[in-house]
Write a protein that holds these residues in place. Sequence first.
Motif, mmCIF file in Angstrom:
data_model
loop_
_atom_site.group_PDB
_atom_site.id
_atom_site.type_symbol
_atom_site.label_atom_id
_atom_site.label_comp_id
_atom_site.label_asym_id
_atom_site.label_seq_id
_atom_site.Cartn_x
_atom_site.Cartn_y
_atom_site.Cartn_z
ATOM 1 N N TRP A 101 -4.787 -15.555 -6.404
ATOM 2 C CA TRP A 101 -3.599 -16.125 -5.371
ATOM 3 C C TRP A 101 -4.250 -17.637 -4.571
ATOM 4 C CZ3 TRP A 101 0.768 -14.872 -4.433
ATOM 5 C CH2 TRP A 101 2.113 -15.184 -3.100
ATOM 6 N N PRO A 134 6.383 -13.428 -7.186
ATOM 7 C CA PRO A 134 6.778 -14.139 -6.049
ATOM 8 C C PRO A 134 7.321 -15.255 -6.513
ATOM 9 C CG PRO A 134 4.590 -12.949 -5.919
ATOM 10 C CD PRO A 134 5.231 -13.099 -7.624
ATOM 11 N N HIS A 189 -4.300 -1.982 -1.675
ATOM 12 C CA HIS A 189 -3.760 -2.337 -1.596
ATOM 13 C C HIS A 189 -3.879 -3.561 0.010
ATOM 14 C CE1 HIS A 189 -1.318 -1.409 -4.782
ATOM 15 N NE2 HIS A 189 -2.048 -2.505 -5.045
ATOM 16 N N ASP A 194 -3.151 -7.083 0.194
ATOM 17 C CA ASP A 194 -2.301 -7.219 1.247
ATOM 18 C C ASP A 194 -2.632 -8.270 2.688
ATOM 19 O OD1 ASP A 194 -0.452 -5.630 0.149
ATOM 20 O OD2 ASP A 194 -0.450 -4.382 1.664
ATOM 21 N N THR A 197 -2.677 -12.009 0.405
ATOM 22 C CA THR A 197 -1.477 -12.477 -0.134
ATOM 23 C C THR A 197 -0.114 -13.105 1.169
ATOM 24 O OG1 THR A 197 -0.707 -10.398 -0.590
ATOM 25 C CG2 THR A 197 -1.893 -11.589 -2.123
ATOM 26 N N LEU A 198 -0.172 -11.674 1.568
ATOM 27 C CA LEU A 198 1.136 -11.253 2.610
ATOM 28 C C LEU A 198 0.699 -12.781 3.816
ATOM 29 C CD1 LEU A 198 1.565 -7.769 3.530
ATOM 30 C CD2 LEU A 198 2.889 -9.359 1.595
ATOM 31 N N LEU A 201 2.273 -15.459 1.404
ATOM 32 C CA LEU A 201 4.186 -15.244 0.713
ATOM 33 C C LEU A 201 5.183 -15.540 1.820
ATOM 34 C CD1 LEU A 201 5.687 -14.763 -1.326
ATOM 35 C CD2 LEU A 201 4.868 -11.725 -0.719
ATOM 36 N N ASN A 202 5.410 -14.420 2.709
ATOM 37 C CA ASN A 202 5.858 -15.051 3.961
ATOM 38 C C ASN A 202 5.759 -15.609 4.921
ATOM 39 O OD1 ASN A 202 6.660 -11.847 3.801
ATOM 40 N ND2 ASN A 202 4.547 -11.157 4.773
ATOM 41 N N PHE A 216 3.191 -6.420 -0.840
ATOM 42 C CA PHE A 216 2.434 -7.253 -2.178
ATOM 43 C C PHE A 216 2.808 -6.669 -2.899
ATOM 44 C CE2 PHE A 216 0.512 -9.910 -5.170
ATOM 45 C CZ PHE A 216 1.230 -11.136 -5.492
ATOM 46 N N HIS A 219 6.748 -5.438 -3.215
ATOM 47 C CA HIS A 219 7.128 -6.706 -3.480
ATOM 48 C C HIS A 219 7.031 -7.280 -5.343
ATOM 49 C CE1 HIS A 219 9.486 -10.930 -3.593
ATOM 50 N NE2 HIS A 219 8.513 -11.588 -3.580
#
Length: 450
Positions: A101, A134, A189, A194, A197-198, A201-202, A216, A219
């Motif tokens: 990631w 994503p 997760h 999460d 990654t979040l 990503l956000n 994640f 999504h």
Amino acid sequence: MIDVQGTAQTDPAGGGSHAGAEPLILVATSGTGGDILPFIILSQGLLQRGRQVLMLVPRFHEPRVAAAGIPCLTFGTDEAWQALLSNPDLWDERKGWGVIWRGLVPHLGALREFIAQLPAHESCVVLTHPILVPMAALARSVRPDLRIVAAYLAPANLCSSHDMLTAGSLRVPAWVPIPWRQALWKLIHRGWIDPVTLPHLNAARGQAGLPAVAHFFEHMLAAPSVSMGLFPSWYAPTAPDWPASFSDGDFVAPGAQCTATLSSELQQFLSSGDAPIVFTPGTGHQHAARYFTAALQALQRLGRRAIFVTPHAAQLPAALPPHVLWQAHAPFCALLPRAAALVHHGGIGTTADALRSGTPQLIVPFAYDQFDNGLRARQWGVAEVLLARRLSARRMQRQLARLLSSPDVARACSALALKMEQGPDLPWLLDRVEAALFAPPAMPSNPLRD
């Protein structure tokens, strides 16, 4: 930034040669060779059908895509990709996802950047590896109606609670209740995925004017317009908690990709003795010294010949005996029918190659979907599984001895090879892909669905 390679068919700044004609199919994928090859084969098939295709891949893979005659976009640098492969955490079942990631984060906007340059009247759709969903979803900030098709190479990546064989290296028995499995996924997760990654990503979604996402993997499952499997339903039947849009497919057969002949050195070795055992930890694995050391010791105990396949020779024992041949690469579709067994990491492409050739498998999973693929092959009676963290020469020898001597394994291998030979061909799968991309009224059924 993205780099455009070999895109004579596409002029995003000047109107495009296919404006008003064929929609542009953007095929996005990342990963090691096993993640890239199926999308190359599909892209070649779509090009041969007259479709407009453009691949998006890490720059490291650009020569392979270009050699296949496919126009492509690239992201990243060779140096960054090599640094990712050199990180031993890449093959840790808990840390590996974070390594992947973090390598993608700087390039999350690559697909959005390219699509933003296309003329508004030029139609495009996206066929993507799930790991880049994503990235594709971010492009909806400039194309809200963008059709995204996620093509899953392995069932484990759909994170089903109904068909949950493993949680990493932990086996999940069939008797474990569904609510317990759901709780386990939630723990995985929220505890490991999460938090990694979040935030990135956000942040990217916020910059693109898109709302934040709370989970994640939810999504990843919800963002595609359609999801499809690049594996057959007999390998993993559709689960109740897979996306409602999911349609089954089949393994991507090598087809024209298997025109390469075996090297003269390999031909000579194969002809000079008994069928060898083939060992590979995967094309991207650079930290398998322990694996190859155990393999050499197991071979000495078994009195067998072998072929070690890896492009990274530094991880091999210093001196290989005459009964062991090293090859940087080898076409498995040509090699495996002449092998006694295959010892590998459990990548889905390698697993399918062995199933297709009827070759017994000893699967040594390190991370990702490899654990699940190993157990599925074992359930079909064609494989044994030896976890990488429990790897030893004695265990490898014992498992190989059973595989090589078992009539039941030989019969199961032959039966599955015949099943795959009689299954759908590449044109059928391309029909499925086109149906997913362009949504006709109905999709052709799989003759081997049951």
